[in-house]
Write a protein that holds these residues in place. Structure first.
Motif, mmCIF file in Angstrom:
data_model
loop_
_atom_site.group_PDB
_atom_site.id
_atom_site.type_symbol
_atom_site.label_atom_id
_atom_site.label_comp_id
_atom_site.label_asym_id
_atom_site.label_seq_id
_atom_site.Cartn_x
_atom_site.Cartn_y
_atom_site.Cartn_z
ATOM 1 N N ASP A 334 0.828 -1.208 0.000
ATOM 2 C CA ASP A 334 0.000 0.000 0.000
ATOM 3 C C ASP A 334 0.863 1.259 0.000
ATOM 4 O O ASP A 334 0.554 2.243 -0.677
ATOM 5 C CB ASP A 334 -0.923 0.010 1.220
ATOM 6 C CG ASP A 334 -2.017 -1.049 1.140
ATOM 7 O OD1 ASP A 334 -2.248 -1.584 0.041
ATOM 8 O OD2 ASP A 334 -2.620 -1.340 2.190
ATOM 9 N N TYR A 335 1.947 1.232 0.768
ATOM 10 C CA TYR A 335 2.791 2.421 0.900
ATOM 11 C C TYR A 335 3.680 2.642 -0.324
ATOM 12 O O TYR A 335 4.377 3.659 -0.410
ATOM 13 C CB TYR A 335 3.658 2.322 2.158
ATOM 14 C CG TYR A 335 2.892 2.518 3.446
ATOM 15 C CD1 TYR A 335 1.497 2.584 3.466
ATOM 16 C CD2 TYR A 335 3.546 2.616 4.666
ATOM 17 C CE1 TYR A 335 0.805 2.755 4.645
ATOM 18 C CE2 TYR A 335 2.856 2.795 5.854
ATOM 19 C CZ TYR A 335 1.486 2.851 5.836
ATOM 20 O OH TYR A 335 0.794 3.027 7.012
ATOM 21 N N ASN A 337 2.431 3.262 -3.075
ATOM 22 C CA ASN A 337 1.705 4.290 -3.826
ATOM 23 C C ASN A 337 2.267 5.675 -3.485
ATOM 24 O O ASN A 337 2.261 6.074 -2.305
ATOM 25 C CB ASN A 337 0.219 4.218 -3.459
ATOM 26 C CG ASN A 337 -0.613 5.207 -4.245
ATOM 27 O OD1 ASN A 337 -0.414 6.408 -4.129
ATOM 28 N ND2 ASN A 337 -1.559 4.695 -5.016
ATOM 29 N N THR A 340 -0.025 7.981 -1.449
ATOM 30 C CA THR A 340 -0.151 7.526 -0.059
ATOM 31 C C THR A 340 1.069 7.937 0.743
ATOM 32 O O THR A 340 0.963 8.451 1.867
ATOM 33 C CB THR A 340 -0.327 5.999 0.001
ATOM 34 O OG1 THR A 340 -1.499 5.621 -0.726
ATOM 35 C CG2 THR A 340 -0.435 5.521 1.446
ATOM 36 N N ARG A 341 2.236 7.737 0.162
ATOM 37 C CA ARG A 341 3.477 8.096 0.855
ATOM 38 C C ARG A 341 3.567 9.599 1.096
ATOM 39 O O ARG A 341 4.023 10.047 2.147
ATOM 40 C CB ARG A 341 4.707 7.631 0.075
ATOM 41 C CG ARG A 341 4.940 6.143 0.127
ATOM 42 C CD ARG A 341 6.410 5.782 -0.052
ATOM 43 N NE ARG A 341 7.026 6.378 -1.213
ATOM 44 C CZ ARG A 341 6.905 5.928 -2.441
ATOM 45 N NH1 ARG A 341 6.155 4.855 -2.680
ATOM 46 N NH2 ARG A 341 7.522 6.505 -3.455
#
Length: 379
Positions: A334-335, A337, A340-341
């Motif tokens: 997920d991170y 992305n 997102t980061r």
């Protein structure tokens, strides 16, 4: 208050590079010399009789750091520590009491786990500020304040019989250099398109965690995005030799191990070069210095539970606590992305500024020492 406040810092193995030791070193060297007169009593590592364990000894880098400060270093000889009956682990063949006069100081600052411990248990007149890194109980009338690193830690101490009115929470004082572009990728020959996971850790087998590299195994095998379109690597600075053994057993190919280095500039250059701080420690954290450093650099943190859960407070709102291995792996994906980061990075920096900045924590110590000294001198 015109007269300087005299503070004695006393720590067994006090110039080693462990987290507790660096913490007390930082407090001592950061107190303004126009307001404070500081003596720092330290020993080398010495055997604990009846065991094969020896406390880490003096780190030359940490000693040089202290020598370049305004602090007066005082070396204390200790041949060994008594262990026949457990705590307080009395120092054997020591010259501490020849060097230390408790009546000379306004405050004696400790950094310890919390059990009844030598030489503090022998101090009857000293006013002690007890810097606790555990939740064990040692209630004494001359301990003026118990300082904790996190709510989690203090809650455990209170459950064990602690007195809330005698306690205060001050997170670790972590000095950070000015931010600048990292040379990590250039130094290691890693391209800008590679997603970098990693962490740094002391060279200790007892805190080794199998989770970060085992989770990365899934990423390396199946790709960050499940298709292999995003390249990744894991970089570990320091840490137990068990990580290298684990990487070999897992057959990991995209892992780089860097030898332990206590130089702050080196450490921060390393952290600044990561994309995601993938933390792991077998027993968890009371309040992690390395996570504070990651927050400063805006690096989202992924970690896992342990006996200690203070790190959960640190990453709340800007990281992820993975209860299971698959959740750790999912967060690593997920991170990846960028959006997102970016969002989490902004939250990390804001949390650092509001809760963990060096200036905020130092002022709390200055205020605490000043208040205690004023009250005692006014009596």
């Amino acid at each position: 208050m015109s007269e300087k406040i005299k503070v004695a810092f006393v720590k067994f193995g006090g110039l080693s590079s462990g987290g507790i030791e660096k913490h007390i070193q930082t407090i001592a060297t950061s107190l303004p010399p126009d307001l404070f007169e500081v003596d720092f009593f330290y020993t080398k590592g010495a055997p604990l009789i009846g065991t094969d364990w020896v406390h880490p000894t003096t780190d030359p880098v940490r000693k040089e750091f202290m020598e370049n400060s305004h602090v007066n270093l005082i070396y204390v000889e200790v041949e060994a520590r008594e262990n026949r009956f457990g705590p307080p682990y009395e120092w054997i063949n020591t010259n501490f009491w020849d060097l230390f006069d408790e009546e000379k100081y306004d405050i004696v600052q400790t950094a310890r786990t919390g059990y009844r411990e030598y030489p503090f248990c022998e101090m009857e007149d000293a006013i002690i500020v007890d810097g606790l890194h555990g939740d064990q109980i040692d209630i004494r009338s001359n301990i003026e304040k118990y300082v904790f690193l996190s709510e989690f830690q203090r809650d455990g101490w209170l459950r064990n019989g602690g007195i809330k009115e005698k306690s205060v929470i001050i997170p670790p004082l972590i000095k950070v250099p000015p931010k600048k572009p990292s040379t990590l990728r250039k130094d290691l020959g890693i391209g800008g398109d590679v997603l970098l996971y990693g962490m740094h850790q002391a060279d200790r087998d007892d805190i080794f965690s199998m989770i970060p590299l085992k989770a990365y195994k899934e990423i390396e095998e199946n790709g960050v995005d499940g298709r292999g379109d995003i390249r990744s690597m894991y970089v570990l600075l320091g840490g137990s030799k068990n990580y290298r053994t684990q990487a070999e057993e897992l057959g990991l190919e995209n892992v780089i191990f860097l030898d332990f280095n206590s130089d702050p500039e080196y450490i921060h250059n390393f952290i600044a070069g990561l994309d995601i701080y993938t933390h792991g420690r077998h027993d968890g954290e009371v309040c992690s210095s390395s996570i504070i450093e990651a927050l400063y650099h805006g690096k989202p943190v992924i970690t896992h539970p342990g006996t200690n859960m203070g790190h959960g407070e640190q990453i709340r709102g800007c990281g992820f606590m993975a209860p299971a291995m698959w959740e750790y792996c999912k967060a690593m994906r997920d991170y990846a992305n960028p959006d997102t980061r970016k969002l989490l990075s902004e939250r990390c920096i804001e949390k650092y500024k509001s809760e963990y900045s060096f200036e905020t924590a130092l002022q709390k110590y200055i205020d605490l020492y000043t208040q205690i000294t004023k009250e005692k001198r006014d009596e």
